[in-house]
Design a protein around this motif. Structure first.
Motif, PDB file in Angstrom:
ATOM      1  N   ARG A 200       1.025  -1.383  -0.026  1.00 53.40           N
ATOM      2  CA  ARG A 200       0.134  -0.038   0.050  1.00 53.40           C
ATOM      3  C   ARG A 200       0.766   1.296   0.138  1.00 53.40           C
ATOM      4  O   ARG A 200       2.010   1.109   0.698  1.00 53.40           O
ATOM      5  N   VAL A 201       0.427   2.126  -0.688  1.00 50.81           N
ATOM      6  CA  VAL A 201       0.991   3.644  -0.733  1.00 50.81           C
ATOM      7  C   VAL A 201       0.778   4.572   0.365  1.00 50.81           C
ATOM      8  O   VAL A 201       1.195   5.435   0.853  1.00 50.81           O
ATOM      9  N   ASP A 202      -0.728   4.831   0.364  1.00 51.42           N
ATOM     10  CA  ASP A 202      -1.273   5.702   1.173  1.00 51.42           C
ATOM     11  C   ASP A 202      -0.881   5.449   2.563  1.00 51.42           C
ATOM     12  O   ASP A 202      -1.119   4.257   3.429  1.00 51.42           O
ATOM     13  N   LEU A 203      -0.058   6.495   3.483  1.00 54.25           N
ATOM     14  CA  LEU A 203       0.360   6.381   4.716  1.00 54.25           C
ATOM     15  C   LEU A 203      -0.823   5.890   5.858  1.00 54.25           C
ATOM     16  O   LEU A 203      -0.764   5.111   6.863  1.00 54.25           O
ATOM     17  N   ARG A 204      -1.853   6.393   5.640  1.00 53.72           N
ATOM     18  CA  ARG A 204      -2.992   6.309   6.480  1.00 53.72           C
ATOM     19  C   ARG A 204      -3.581   4.796   6.391  1.00 53.72           C
ATOM     20  O   ARG A 204      -3.925   4.211   7.275  1.00 53.72           O
ATOM     21  N   SER A 205      -3.683   4.446   5.036  1.00 53.78           N
ATOM     22  CA  SER A 205      -4.133   2.875   4.758  1.00 53.78           C
ATOM     23  C   SER A 205      -2.927   2.088   5.451  1.00 53.78           C
ATOM     24  O   SER A 205      -3.351   0.757   5.837  1.00 53.78           O
ATOM     25  N   ILE A 206      -1.713   2.217   5.377  1.00 58.61           N
ATOM     26  CA  ILE A 206      -0.699   1.394   5.691  1.00 58.61           C
ATOM     27  C   ILE A 206      -0.710   1.297   7.195  1.00 58.61           C
ATOM     28  O   ILE A 206      -0.540   0.230   7.648  1.00 58.61           O
ATOM     29  N   ALA A 207      -0.915   2.529   8.069  1.00 57.64           N
ATOM     30  CA  ALA A 207      -1.128   2.676   9.417  1.00 57.64           C
ATOM     31  C   ALA A 207      -2.063   1.847   9.911  1.00 57.64           C
ATOM     32  O   ALA A 207      -1.995   0.867  10.788  1.00 57.64           O
ATOM     33  N   ARG A 208      -3.266   1.847   9.191  1.00 63.45           N
ATOM     34  CA  ARG A 208      -4.295   0.952   9.558  1.00 63.45           C
ATOM     35  C   ARG A 208      -4.284  -0.581   9.502  1.00 63.45           C
ATOM     36  O   ARG A 208      -4.580  -1.223  10.381  1.00 63.45           O
ATOM     37  N   GLN A 209      -3.699  -0.762   8.268  1.00 66.15           N
ATOM     38  CA  GLN A 209      -3.224  -2.085   7.911  1.00 66.15           C
ATOM     39  C   GLN A 209      -2.383  -2.844   9.190  1.00 66.15           C
ATOM     40  O   GLN A 209      -2.602  -3.761   9.768  1.00 66.15           O
ATOM     41  N   ARG A 210      -1.275  -2.120   9.399  1.00 67.83           N
ATOM     42  CA  ARG A 210      -0.373  -2.553  10.370  1.00 67.83           C
ATOM     43  C   ARG A 210      -0.805  -2.480  11.859  1.00 67.83           C
ATOM     44  O   ARG A 210      -0.609  -3.401  12.590  1.00 67.83           O
ATOM     45  N   PHE A 211      -1.792  -1.558  12.188  1.00 72.30           N
ATOM     46  CA  PHE A 211      -2.423  -1.726  13.501  1.00 72.30           C
ATOM     47  C   PHE A 211      -3.459  -2.992  13.412  1.00 72.30           C
ATOM     48  O   PHE A 211      -3.313  -3.567  14.478  1.00 72.30           O
ATOM     49  N   ASN A 212      -3.986  -3.254  12.610  1.00 70.71           N
ATOM     50  CA  ASN A 212      -4.819  -4.365  12.491  1.00 70.71           C
ATOM     51  C   ASN A 212      -4.018  -5.696  12.639  1.00 70.71           C
ATOM     52  O   ASN A 212      -4.192  -6.703  13.158  1.00 70.71           O
ATOM     53  N   TYR A 213      -2.865  -5.687  12.054  1.00 73.20           N
ATOM     54  CA  TYR A 213      -1.818  -6.785  12.035  1.00 73.20           C
ATOM     55  C   TYR A 213      -1.406  -7.139  13.530  1.00 73.20           C
ATOM     56  O   TYR A 213      -1.242  -7.944  14.034  1.00 73.20           O
ATOM     57  N   GLY A 214      -0.998  -5.817  14.004  1.00 72.44           N
ATOM     58  CA  GLY A 214      -0.640  -5.880  15.329  1.00 72.44           C
ATOM     59  C   GLY A 214      -1.579  -6.448  16.221  1.00 72.44           C
ATOM     60  O   GLY A 214      -1.424  -7.258  17.299  1.00 72.44           O
ATOM     61  N   ARG A 215      -2.738  -6.235  16.088  1.00 69.39           N
ATOM     62  CA  ARG A 215      -4.068  -6.588  17.110  1.00 69.39           C
ATOM     63  C   ARG A 215      -4.247  -8.050  16.666  1.00 69.39           C
ATOM     64  O   ARG A 215      -4.438  -8.837  17.832  1.00 69.39           O
ATOM     65  N   SER A 216      -4.075  -8.507  15.588  1.00 72.43           N
ATOM     66  CA  SER A 216      -4.498  -9.956  15.184  1.00 72.43           C
ATOM     67  C   SER A 216      -3.214 -10.807  15.542  1.00 72.43           C
ATOM     68  O   SER A 216      -3.574 -12.094  16.029  1.00 72.43           O
ATOM     69  N   PHE A 217      -1.989 -10.176  15.787  1.00 71.07           N
ATOM     70  CA  PHE A 217      -0.693 -10.859  16.350  1.00 71.07           C
ATOM     71  C   PHE A 217      -1.204 -11.230  17.925  1.00 71.07           C
ATOM     72  O   PHE A 217      -0.985 -12.493  18.185  1.00 71.07           O
ATOM     73  N   ALA A 218      -1.674 -10.352  18.495  1.00 73.55           N
ATOM     74  CA  ALA A 218      -2.029 -10.618  19.883  1.00 73.55           C
ATOM     75  C   ALA A 218      -3.224 -11.859  19.926  1.00 73.55           C
ATOM     76  O   ALA A 218      -3.193 -12.643  20.949  1.00 73.55           O
ATOM     77  N   GLN A 219      -4.245 -11.522  18.929  1.00 74.92           N
ATOM     78  CA  GLN A 219      -5.048 -12.720  19.168  1.00 74.92           C
ATOM     79  C   GLN A 219      -4.533 -13.948  18.699  1.00 74.92           C
ATOM     80  O   GLN A 219      -5.299 -15.053  19.183  1.00 74.92           O
TER      81      GLN A 219
END
Length: 284
Positions: A200-219
């Motif tokens: 992804r190129v858009d920084l907001r989209s990247i941040a949202r994706q990575r936030f979700n990845y971090g949360r799913s990592f804990a899951q």
């Protein structure tokens, strides 16, 4: 009788990128006959129409959002012996199907390599590392197969009950691989089966994706925490986070560091949110 092969692609609003992937699949070399199935997961654009225009089969998956559900629906609606998965916004190389199918003669579950070339500009490609280049990627000290470059015998999916659809923000392929290996599946790596991964190129989209990845990592950790997973002390994890935050002072002078710094910051924030939600302390 030859084994029947299906390439199942989960897709959500992918009308703009899907043609490139379908074109790459249409140009496969030395591949056995295979069927392409696009699983339309709540798209509001012309994803289904694009898929049909390329001769792909279309399965609708509106019941639940997320790639795990879409992949499961695709497998349920087909009866092929071998299942391959790639994503709607990436591009497979010319021998992707042939190489994965060949490896499935000796393995039950296989994954290929990834490259950031071809579909990303130089600055984006230089700012991150491909997750699978020299071997299968690693999560919590254990290897896994990327869902966007995966192949397996149908029996593997049946035996373990498919993808965990609650992991709808990421890490479902980690859970799938670990459960498959625990059931006795032989897992292999196919370096010649390359997927050109679109970042992804858009920084907001990247941040949202990575936030979700971090949360799913804990899951993911909450689901597997009773297994043999290496971890460091809370003190060491806190020190790592502090060092990362201190690195922000260099961003003004080194603009090329902003993207990876933001990506990691969003991931850490997501992991902390996941720790709170799932009441665990996932390894840093």
């Amino acid at each position: 009788m030859p084994q029947r092969v299906a390439v199942i692609i989960p897709a959500h609003n992918a009308a703009s990128t899907l043609p490139q992937q379908l074109e790459a699949l249409a140009a496969q070399r030395d591949a056995p006959p295979f069927e392409v199935v696009v699983v339309d997961n709540r798209s509001t654009d012309n994803t289904a129409g694009v898929a049909k225009s390329w001769g792909a089969g279309v399965v609708s998956a509106p019941r639940r959002r997320g790639a795990p559900h879409a992949r499961n629906e695709g497998v349920r609606e087909t009866d092929h012996d071998l299942v391959l998965h790639c994503d709607a916004d990436d591009i497979v190389n010319e021998t992707w199907v042939a190489d994965l199918v060949a490896s499935l003669r000796v393995h039950d579950l296989v994954g290929g390599s990834t490259s950031l070339a071809r579909v990303n500009d130089g600055a984006v490609a230089a700012s991150i590392t491909s997750p699978a280049v020299l071997g299968l990627p690693v999560c919590m000290g254990r290897t896994y197969v990327l869902a966007g470059n995966m192949g397996y015998r149908r029996g593997v999916w049946v035996d373990i009950g498919g993808f965990d659809e609650s992991l709808d923000s990421g890490h479902e392929e980690v859970d799938f691989t670990w459960r498959a290996a625990a059931s006795g599946a032989a897992v292999g790596f196919v370096p010649s089966a390359i997927v050109y991964y679109r970042q992804r190129v858009d920084l907001r989209s990247i941040a949202r994706q990575r936030f979700n990845y971090g949360r799913s990592f804990a899951q993911l950790y909450s689901k597997h925490q009773h297994e043999d997973i290496p971890r460091v002390s809370a003190k060491m994890e806190a020190r790592k986070i502090a060092m990362h935050l201190l690195g922000a002072r260099h961003l003004v002078r080194h603009g090329d560091r902003r993207r990876p710094w933001l990506m990691h910051s969003a991931w850490v924030a997501g992991r902390i949110a996941g720790d709170l939600k799932f009441r665990v302390r996932a390894p840093g």
